[in-house]
Design an enzyme around this catalytic site. Structure first.
Site, PDB file in Angstrom:
ATOM      1  N   ARG A 124      11.581 -62.623 -13.721  1.00  0.00           N
ATOM      2  CA  ARG A 124      11.791 -62.903 -12.405  1.00  0.00           C
ATOM      3  C   ARG A 124      11.634 -64.034 -11.538  1.00  0.00           C
ATOM      4  O   ARG A 124      11.420 -64.212 -10.459  1.00  0.00           O
ATOM      5  CB  ARG A 124      10.905 -61.805 -11.705  1.00  0.00           C
ATOM      6  CG  ARG A 124      11.206 -60.349 -12.197  1.00  0.00           C
ATOM      7  CD  ARG A 124      10.845 -59.279 -11.016  1.00  0.00           C
ATOM      8  NE  ARG A 124      11.001 -57.937 -11.429  1.00  0.00           N
ATOM      9  CZ  ARG A 124      10.098 -57.270 -12.097  1.00  0.00           C
ATOM     10  NH1 ARG A 124       8.886 -57.797 -12.291  1.00  0.00           N
ATOM     11  NH2 ARG A 124      10.448 -56.051 -12.600  1.00  0.00           N
ATOM     12  N   LYS A 145      22.377 -72.987  -5.293  1.00  0.00           N
ATOM     13  CA  LYS A 145      23.256 -72.120  -5.579  1.00  0.00           C
ATOM     14  C   LYS A 145      23.090 -72.208  -7.488  1.00  0.00           C
ATOM     15  O   LYS A 145      23.375 -73.387  -7.751  1.00  0.00           O
ATOM     16  CB  LYS A 145      24.733 -72.491  -5.435  1.00  0.00           C
ATOM     17  CG  LYS A 145      25.008 -71.769  -4.117  1.00  0.00           C
ATOM     18  CD  LYS A 145      26.462 -71.880  -3.726  1.00  0.00           C
ATOM     19  CE  LYS A 145      26.708 -71.251  -2.459  1.00  0.00           C
ATOM     20  NZ  LYS A 145      28.240 -71.520  -2.003  1.00  0.00           N
ATOM     21  N   GLU A 187      34.308 -84.154  -5.274  1.00  0.00           N
ATOM     22  CA  GLU A 187      33.494 -83.573  -4.347  1.00  0.00           C
ATOM     23  C   GLU A 187      32.727 -84.514  -3.241  1.00  0.00           C
ATOM     24  O   GLU A 187      32.509 -84.364  -2.157  1.00  0.00           O
ATOM     25  CB  GLU A 187      32.517 -83.015  -5.131  1.00  0.00           C
ATOM     26  CG  GLU A 187      32.834 -81.748  -6.031  1.00  0.00           C
ATOM     27  CD  GLU A 187      32.846 -80.374  -5.394  1.00  0.00           C
ATOM     28  OE1 GLU A 187      32.659 -80.274  -4.215  1.00  0.00           O
ATOM     29  OE2 GLU A 187      32.917 -79.376  -6.188  1.00  0.00           O
ATOM     30  N   LYS A 228      25.803 -83.096   2.305  1.00  0.00           N
ATOM     31  CA  LYS A 228      25.515 -81.806   1.608  1.00  0.00           C
ATOM     32  C   LYS A 228      24.146 -81.218   2.065  1.00  0.00           C
ATOM     33  O   LYS A 228      23.974 -79.965   2.408  1.00  0.00           O
ATOM     34  CB  LYS A 228      25.495 -81.972   0.103  1.00  0.00           C
ATOM     35  CG  LYS A 228      24.712 -80.777  -0.719  1.00  0.00           C
ATOM     36  CD  LYS A 228      26.152 -79.883  -1.303  1.00  0.00           C
ATOM     37  CE  LYS A 228      25.610 -78.687  -1.704  1.00  0.00           C
ATOM     38  NZ  LYS A 228      26.347 -78.026  -2.904  1.00  0.00           N
ATOM     39  N   GLU A 238      24.042 -69.408   3.054  1.00  0.00           N
ATOM     40  CA  GLU A 238      25.494 -69.115   3.541  1.00  0.00           C
ATOM     41  C   GLU A 238      25.575 -68.143   4.488  1.00  0.00           C
ATOM     42  O   GLU A 238      26.466 -67.360   4.061  1.00  0.00           O
ATOM     43  CB  GLU A 238      25.893 -69.159   2.216  1.00  0.00           C
ATOM     44  CG  GLU A 238      27.529 -69.584   2.308  1.00  0.00           C
ATOM     45  CD  GLU A 238      28.330 -69.875   0.965  1.00  0.00           C
ATOM     46  OE1 GLU A 238      28.842 -70.872   0.784  1.00  0.00           O
ATOM     47  OE2 GLU A 238      28.218 -68.899   0.024  1.00  0.00           O
ATOM     48  N   ASN A 246      32.626 -75.102   0.932  1.00  0.00           N
ATOM     49  CA  ASN A 246      33.657 -74.357   0.297  1.00  0.00           C
ATOM     50  C   ASN A 246      35.067 -74.917   0.461  1.00  0.00           C
ATOM     51  O   ASN A 246      36.144 -74.354  -0.077  1.00  0.00           O
ATOM     52  CB  ASN A 246      33.685 -72.750   0.298  1.00  0.00           C
ATOM     53  CG  ASN A 246      33.173 -72.227  -0.915  1.00  0.00           C
ATOM     54  OD1 ASN A 246      33.846 -71.294  -1.104  1.00  0.00           O
ATOM     55  ND2 ASN A 246      32.368 -72.723  -1.467  1.00  0.00           N
ATOM     56  N   HIS A 249      37.665 -74.820  -1.922  1.00  0.00           N
ATOM     57  CA  HIS A 249      37.331 -73.807  -3.106  1.00  0.00           C
ATOM     58  C   HIS A 249      37.972 -72.608  -3.123  1.00  0.00           C
ATOM     59  O   HIS A 249      38.030 -72.050  -4.333  1.00  0.00           O
ATOM     60  CB  HIS A 249      35.810 -73.848  -3.196  1.00  0.00           C
ATOM     61  CG  HIS A 249      35.255 -74.855  -3.531  1.00  0.00           C
ATOM     62  ND1 HIS A 249      35.230 -76.389  -2.961  1.00  0.00           N
ATOM     63  CD2 HIS A 249      34.181 -75.331  -4.495  1.00  0.00           C
ATOM     64  CE1 HIS A 249      34.231 -77.270  -3.514  1.00  0.00           C
ATOM     65  NE2 HIS A 249      33.922 -76.501  -4.801  1.00  0.00           N
ATOM     66  N   HIS A 253      39.155 -72.422  -6.588  1.00  0.00           N
ATOM     67  CA  HIS A 253      38.749 -71.753  -7.683  1.00  0.00           C
ATOM     68  C   HIS A 253      39.579 -70.904  -8.355  1.00  0.00           C
ATOM     69  O   HIS A 253      39.565 -70.781  -9.625  1.00  0.00           O
ATOM     70  CB  HIS A 253      37.582 -70.697  -7.141  1.00  0.00           C
ATOM     71  CG  HIS A 253      35.965 -71.404  -6.975  1.00  0.00           C
ATOM     72  ND1 HIS A 253      34.989 -70.663  -6.294  1.00  0.00           N
ATOM     73  CD2 HIS A 253      35.572 -72.590  -7.860  1.00  0.00           C
ATOM     74  CE1 HIS A 253      33.866 -71.567  -6.313  1.00  0.00           C
ATOM     75  NE2 HIS A 253      34.221 -72.684  -7.238  1.00  0.00           N
TER      76      HIS A 253
HETATM   77  O1  LIG Z   1      26.885 -75.448  -2.411  1.00  0.00           O
HETATM   78  C1  LIG Z   1      27.833 -75.102  -1.947  1.00  0.00           C
HETATM   79  O2  LIG Z   1      27.644 -74.043  -0.984  1.00  0.00           O
HETATM   80  C2  LIG Z   1      29.128 -74.972  -2.126  1.00  0.00           C
HETATM   81  O3  LIG Z   1      30.151 -74.638  -1.868  1.00  0.00           O
HETATM   82  C3  LIG Z   1      29.458 -76.378  -3.229  1.00  0.00           C
HETATM   83  C4  LIG Z   1      30.757 -76.080  -4.031  1.00  0.00           C
HETATM   84  O4  LIG Z   1      30.937 -77.497  -4.389  1.00  0.00           O
HETATM   85  C5  LIG Z   1      30.273 -75.320  -5.587  1.00  0.00           C
HETATM   86  O5  LIG Z   1      31.500 -75.608  -6.298  1.00  0.00           O
HETATM   87  C6  LIG Z   1      29.863 -74.033  -5.372  1.00  0.00           C
HETATM   88  O6  LIG Z   1      29.405 -73.606  -6.747  1.00  0.00           O
HETATM   89  C7  LIG Z   1      30.876 -73.018  -4.772  1.00  0.00           C
HETATM   90  O7  LIG Z   1      30.101 -71.666  -4.568  1.00  0.00           O
HETATM   91  P1  LIG Z   1      30.628 -70.474  -4.279  1.00  0.00           P
HETATM   92  O8  LIG Z   1      29.726 -69.554  -3.839  1.00  0.00           O
HETATM   93  O9  LIG Z   1      32.106 -70.555  -3.851  1.00  0.00           O
HETATM   94  O10 LIG Z   1      30.702 -69.792  -5.846  1.00  0.00           O
HETATM   95 ZN   LIG Z   2      32.483 -77.409  -6.051  1.00  0.00          ZN
END
Ligand SMILES: O=C(O)C(=O)C[C@@H](O)[C@H](O)[C@H](O)COP(=O)(O)O
Ligand SMILES: [Zn+2]
Length: 363
Positions: A124, A145, A187, A228, A238, A246, A249, A253
């Site tokens: 855990r 994350k 980035e 950042k 978030e 994002n 992304h 992604h």
């Molecule tokens: O730290 C964050 O918040 C980011 O969105 C950074 C991104 O560059 C990173 O690739 C992150 O892993 C994306 O996160 P996700 O929540 O879209 O899976």
């Molecule tokens: Zn990223």
């Protein structure tokens, strides 16, 4: 050397960015008041594990008197999976790792996300340290994350789990293969677009196509990390503002996954940034000239900017599982200027398809 502080609900942590920091890993742990009775598992990949700085890190743990083991997983995105995580848990148990022990994630973003996920879930949750060795990881190692991919989409299983510290060995960056350097620059450029117009302009004036000397590198990297840190401090989990990180992304992604990871993360994000800038223009949020600047600076760093030819329905199906969306429409982080990104939560799939199709026609 630069030391940055990250405030977090868990109490906060330091980012120490310094040449050869891994050669003093044992001392760094003592400085963090990690008792010598702590067992340490270093999780790395087969490529990084064979490099001199990984050996230096092991020697330093040994010299400082820590009991440790090194676990290597295959290099590459495919290791960021539940399957790989489940090969690691029994090895932690076999080594007698307790809740008071420590994992060190030594490597790039894949290792940081995977080892952080294992740390967040084993017993855990046990402490972990991010020891990034790539440029891309200036982003992924900060903010807590952690997670793994599912066949259905990227980062679909994970947690917000801040590290105890980030120990960033800047000397490792000089050894990066050219393509990995370029990936990381996507980035860095993204951070300029989100919150530092001066950083973006600096990269426009003089693209950083290879790792520069420490005096040039440090202020640029520090500027990117500060963007950042500022964002994650304001919204660690978030709830809203962190979604700006994002940008690029949502489409990136999906494109990365459709390439079966043939495209690196930064390469896919570069294409995503270009497309999302075009979406911002189509919505009247961004002027055309700024979208062109974004595309130009990415291209000048050797990053791809052209949309790969693909079946839109497959791309859309992957966009659909993005964590930011509500029930009906899609949520995007879109640039409005260099240094400013906003969240829009009413984007229809048809709008995105129109931008996607147009960019294929232009190619
Ligand atoms: O730290 C964050 O918040 C980011 O969105 C950074 C991104 O560059 C990173 O690739 C992150 O892993 C994306 O996160 P996700 O929540 O879209 O899976
Ligand atoms: Zn990223």
């Amino acid at each position: 050397m630069s030391i940055l502080e990250v405030k977090s609900k868990s109490g906060g942590y330091r980012v120490v960015a310094e040449g050869n920091v891994l050669a003093t890993l044992g001392e760094q742990l003592s400085r963090l008041q990690i008792s010598r009775r702590t067992s340490v598992t270093v999780i790395t990949d087969e490529t990084v594990g064979a490099l001199p700085f990984a050996k230096d890190a092991a020697r330093s743990l040994e010299a400082a008197g820590y009991r440790y083991q090194i676990l290597e997983v295959p290099a590459g995105d495919h290791s960021k999976s539940l399957a790989t995580a489940s090969t690691l848990y029994p090895k932690l148990l076999a080594f007698g790792m307790r809740r008071s022990d420590l994992i060190v994630a030594l490597g790039g973003g894949v290792i940081g996300d995977l080892a952080g996920f294992v740390a967040a879930t084993y017993l855990r949750g046990i402490s972990f340290i991010q020891a990034p060795t790539t440029l891309l990881a200036h982003d992924s190692s900060i903010g807590g994350k952690v997670g793994v991919n599912l066949p259905e989409g990227k980062n679909l299983v994970g947690a917000f789990y801040p590290p105890r510290a980030v120990l960033y060995d800047l000397s490792a960056l000089a050894t990066l293969p050219a393509r990995q350097w370029t990936n990381g620059m996507a980035e860095v450029i993204k951070h300029g677009i989100i919150g530092d117009a001066r950083l973006f302009e600096r990269l426009e004036e003089k693209p950083l196509t290879v790792c520069p000397d420490a005096a040039t590198l440090e202020p640029i990297l520090t500027a990117a990390m500060k963007v950042k840190i500022d964002v994650v401090e304001s919204d660690e989990r978030e709830a809203n503002r962190r979604q700006v990180l994002n940008v690029g992304h949502t489409l990136g992604h999906a494109i990365e996954q459709r390439s079966h990871y043939g495209l690196g993360h930064g390469e896919a994000i570069s294409i995503g940034l270009v497309l999302e800038a075009k979406l911002a223009v189509a919505r009247g949020l961004l002027d055309e000239e700024t979208a062109v600047r974004i595309e130009r600076v990415l291209a000048s760093h050797g990053l791809p900017t052209q949309t790969p030819r693909d079946d839109w329905r497959e791309v859309a199906a992957l966009i659909d599982v993005d964590k930011k969306h509500g029930r009906a429409l899609w949520t995007f982080a879109l640039p409005t200027a260099i240094g400013d990104v906003v969240i829009v939560d009413d984007v229809s799939p048809d709008e995105v398809k129109a931008v996607y199709d147009r960019s294929l026609e232009e190619a």
